[in-house]
Structure formats: C-alpha cells, structure tokens
Design a protein around this motif. Structure first.
Motif, PDB file in Angstrom:
ATOM      1  N   SER A 181     -56.443 -27.433 -78.947  1.00 29.16           N
ATOM      2  CA  SER A 181     -55.282 -26.539 -78.937  1.00 29.16           C
ATOM      3  C   SER A 181     -55.721 -25.081 -78.915  1.00 29.16           C
ATOM      4  O   SER A 181     -55.093 -24.235 -78.262  1.00 29.16           O
ATOM      5  N   PHE A 182     -56.794 -24.787 -79.615  1.00 22.02           N
ATOM      6  CA  PHE A 182     -57.375 -23.438 -79.608  1.00 22.02           C
ATOM      7  C   PHE A 182     -57.809 -23.049 -78.199  1.00 22.02           C
ATOM      8  O   PHE A 182     -57.533 -21.933 -77.726  1.00 22.02           O
ATOM      9  N   LEU A 183     -58.466 -23.965 -77.501  1.00 17.27           N
ATOM     10  CA  LEU A 183     -58.918 -23.682 -76.131  1.00 17.27           C
ATOM     11  C   LEU A 183     -57.736 -23.398 -75.215  1.00 17.27           C
ATOM     12  O   LEU A 183     -57.790 -22.513 -74.351  1.00 17.27           O
ATOM     13  N   SER A 184     -56.650 -24.139 -75.412  1.00 21.20           N
ATOM     14  CA  SER A 184     -55.459 -23.949 -74.593  1.00 21.20           C
ATOM     15  C   SER A 184     -54.729 -22.664 -74.956  1.00 21.20           C
ATOM     16  O   SER A 184     -54.283 -21.913 -74.077  1.00 21.20           O
ATOM     17  N   GLU A 185     -54.621 -22.381 -76.247  1.00 21.22           N
ATOM     18  CA  GLU A 185     -53.894 -21.198 -76.707  1.00 21.22           C
ATOM     19  C   GLU A 185     -54.489 -19.921 -76.135  1.00 21.22           C
ATOM     20  O   GLU A 185     -53.765 -18.988 -75.766  1.00 21.22           O
ATOM     21  N   TYR A 186     -55.802 -19.861 -76.065  1.00 21.68           N
ATOM     22  CA  TYR A 186     -56.472 -18.664 -75.566  1.00 21.68           C
ATOM     23  C   TYR A 186     -56.868 -18.788 -74.087  1.00 21.68           C
ATOM     24  O   TYR A 186     -57.627 -17.966 -73.582  1.00 21.68           O
ATOM     25  N   SER A 187     -56.352 -19.824 -73.417  1.00 21.76           N
ATOM     26  CA  SER A 187     -56.528 -20.020 -71.969  1.00 21.76           C
ATOM     27  C   SER A 187     -57.973 -20.228 -71.540  1.00 21.76           C
ATOM     28  O   SER A 187     -58.298 -20.108 -70.359  1.00 21.76           O
ATOM     29  N   PHE A 188     -58.861 -20.570 -72.474  1.00 21.80           N
ATOM     30  CA  PHE A 188     -60.242 -20.865 -72.091  1.00 21.80           C
ATOM     31  C   PHE A 188     -60.295 -22.068 -71.153  1.00 21.80           C
ATOM     32  O   PHE A 188     -61.143 -22.135 -70.254  1.00 21.80           O
ATOM     33  N   ASP A 189     -59.380 -23.020 -71.350  1.00 22.91           N
ATOM     34  CA  ASP A 189     -59.416 -24.266 -70.585  1.00 22.91           C
ATOM     35  C   ASP A 189     -58.913 -24.116 -69.156  1.00 22.91           C
ATOM     36  O   ASP A 189     -58.930 -25.080 -68.383  1.00 22.91           O
ATOM     37  N   LEU A 190     -58.457 -22.923 -68.780  1.00 23.42           N
ATOM     38  CA  LEU A 190     -57.967 -22.697 -67.419  1.00 23.42           C
ATOM     39  C   LEU A 190     -59.070 -22.269 -66.463  1.00 23.42           C
ATOM     40  O   LEU A 190     -58.854 -22.214 -65.258  1.00 23.42           O
ATOM     41  N   HIS A 191     -60.261 -21.993 -66.993  1.00 20.14           N
ATOM     42  CA  HIS A 191     -61.312 -21.391 -66.183  1.00 20.14           C
ATOM     43  C   HIS A 191     -62.398 -22.398 -65.805  1.00 20.14           C
ATOM     44  O   HIS A 191     -62.744 -23.282 -66.582  1.00 20.14           O
ATOM     45  N   TYR A 192     -62.918 -22.199 -64.584  1.00 19.26           N
ATOM     46  CA  TYR A 192     -63.844 -23.150 -63.980  1.00 19.26           C
ATOM     47  C   TYR A 192     -65.109 -22.437 -63.494  1.00 19.26           C
ATOM     48  O   TYR A 192     -65.086 -21.237 -63.198  1.00 19.26           O
ATOM     49  N   GLN A 193     -66.144 -23.219 -63.387  1.00 11.79           N
ATOM     50  CA  GLN A 193     -67.396 -22.744 -62.805  1.00 11.79           C
ATOM     51  C   GLN A 193     -67.690 -23.551 -61.552  1.00 11.79           C
ATOM     52  O   GLN A 193     -67.533 -24.777 -61.549  1.00 11.79           O
TER      53      GLN A 193
END
Length: 231
Positions: free
Chosen positions: A172-184
């Motif tokens: 949930s933390f990753l989603s809240e701060y949008s970290f999970d939207l980014h790709y390499q």
C-alpha cells in the motif's frame, strides 16, 4: 511514419477519430494510434505563444488571437479541431508548450518523474490521449520489455528502508507514493517513438481494465520546445 517493428502487436492503427475512441483494448493491444500526416507550421505557433515558466498552458483564446502566416493558421485550425474533438468525447485536453519538466531526484535509487517509463492510474475507467505536434515526441515500451522498478531487488530493499510500518502495509505504501507505477527498460529493449501529428490513446491502470496499462515516458527536450496536447 511510425516504426512498429518492435511494437509486439500492442498498437492498433486507425484512420479516424471515431475508430480511435471506439477500438477496444484487448489481449496485448493497449495503444491505439490515429495515424495522420498534418499540414501547417506548428513551430510558428510555438514561437508566437507568450511563454511562462517551464510549461505554458495555451489557452484557446490566446491561440485564436495569434497573428499567423497561412501555414501557421493551418496548424492552429488543426489544434482547435483536436481540442474540440476530445472535448466532445468528454475528455479535458490541455495544450502545452514544454521547455522541460521538473526532474525528481529525491531518491537516488529510483526516478519517479515523467522522464521515467511509467503507467497512468485512475480510480475510474478512462484513457490517456496525447499528440506531439512539434519537438521531441513521447515513447512507449512493450510491456514484455519493461520491469516494475519496485520488483527489482536492489530498489525494493532501498524502498523498504524508507517504509516505517507493518510488513503487510508495504504494498500500500508503494501504491500511495506511486513507486509502483514506474518501470525500467530491460536490456535490449526497443522503445517506440510516437512521432509527430499522430493522436494516441493509451490504456490506463483502472479497476475495469482488461489489458496491462501502456508503459510510456516523456522525452528529454533535446531539440527545444515541445508542443503537446494531452488528457
């Protein structure tokens, strides 16, 4: 022309606006492109706009008031027409002249600005529309050639150091701060340049989506200002 040699069938090309908005995303298709060869001098529009800051939103009133050559007038009519098409569809398009976006260097181990490959997320069904009329164009990346940054072990460990809470709340933390939207991009990947004048519709991560969201990024503005419509 658009180079689709590395698109992995994710792009559906169409020839009109109605097909752009009505063609369903399905299977691996998560991008639809209305392929166009536009006439007019869009660089003149950029030169005549009064710029303010890194990103200038071009209001329709100012666009109509510009004194333009015949080729500049052709470009303006296309811009006004595209704005109206998208508004009639229910979208809220914005026309921007971009010098550059602010870069995010908060965390040295993960970039989360628009220059990073990312996907868009919405709580309700929607799509992202965009068109680059002048300047450097956006890129998309086939999903099979992209890896979520939060799943890369070294990055994930650094993110865990930032998180101060119970283990079950980490995702949930990753989603809240949008970290999970980014790709390499994976080694050997082939980003696809979206070109000039083509109007694109990209799949967004939302609860009713049947396809993976389209991975995309803004370009580094190497050739000067950029004229972009997006919503």
């Amino acid at each position: 022309m658009i180079d689709l040699s590395h698109a992995e069938n994710q792009i559906q090309c169409v020839t009109n606006f109605q097909d752009l908005v009505s063609t369903p995303f399905a299977g691996v298709v998560n991008a639809v492109c209305w392929v166009r060869e536009l006439r007019g001098d869009f660089s003149e529009v950029v030169r005549k706009i009064t710029l303010s800051g890194n990103i200038t939103e071009v209001e329709e009133e100012e666009l109509r008031a510009l004194e333009l050559s015949e080729q500049g007038q052709l470009a303006r009519e296309i811009l006004l027409h595209d704005l109206q098409l998208l508004r009639d569809h229910g979208a809220l398009p914005v026309l921007n002249v971009i010098k550059y976006y602010e870069e995010d260097d908060t965390y040295p181990f993960i970039s989360t600005d628009v220059y990073s490959f990312h996907v868009d997320r919405s709580p309700v069904p929607t799509d992202t529309f965009l068109c680059t009329y002048y300047g450097d164009a956006s890129e998309i990346l086939p999903n099979s050639q992209a890896e979520k940054k939060v799943l890369i072990p070294a990055i994930r460990e650094e993110l865990k150091k930032l998180y101060d809470g119970p283990a079950e709340g980490f995702e949930s933390f990753l989603s809240e701060y949008s970290f999970d939207l980014h790709y390499q991009a994976k080694p050997g990947s082939h980003p696809i340049n979206l070109g000039h004048g083509h109007l694109w519709r990209l799949a967004v991560d939302h609860p009713e989506s049947q396809v993976p969201p389209c991975v995309h990024r803004a370009p580094k503005e190497r050739s000067g200002y950029r004229l972009l419509m997006i919503c």
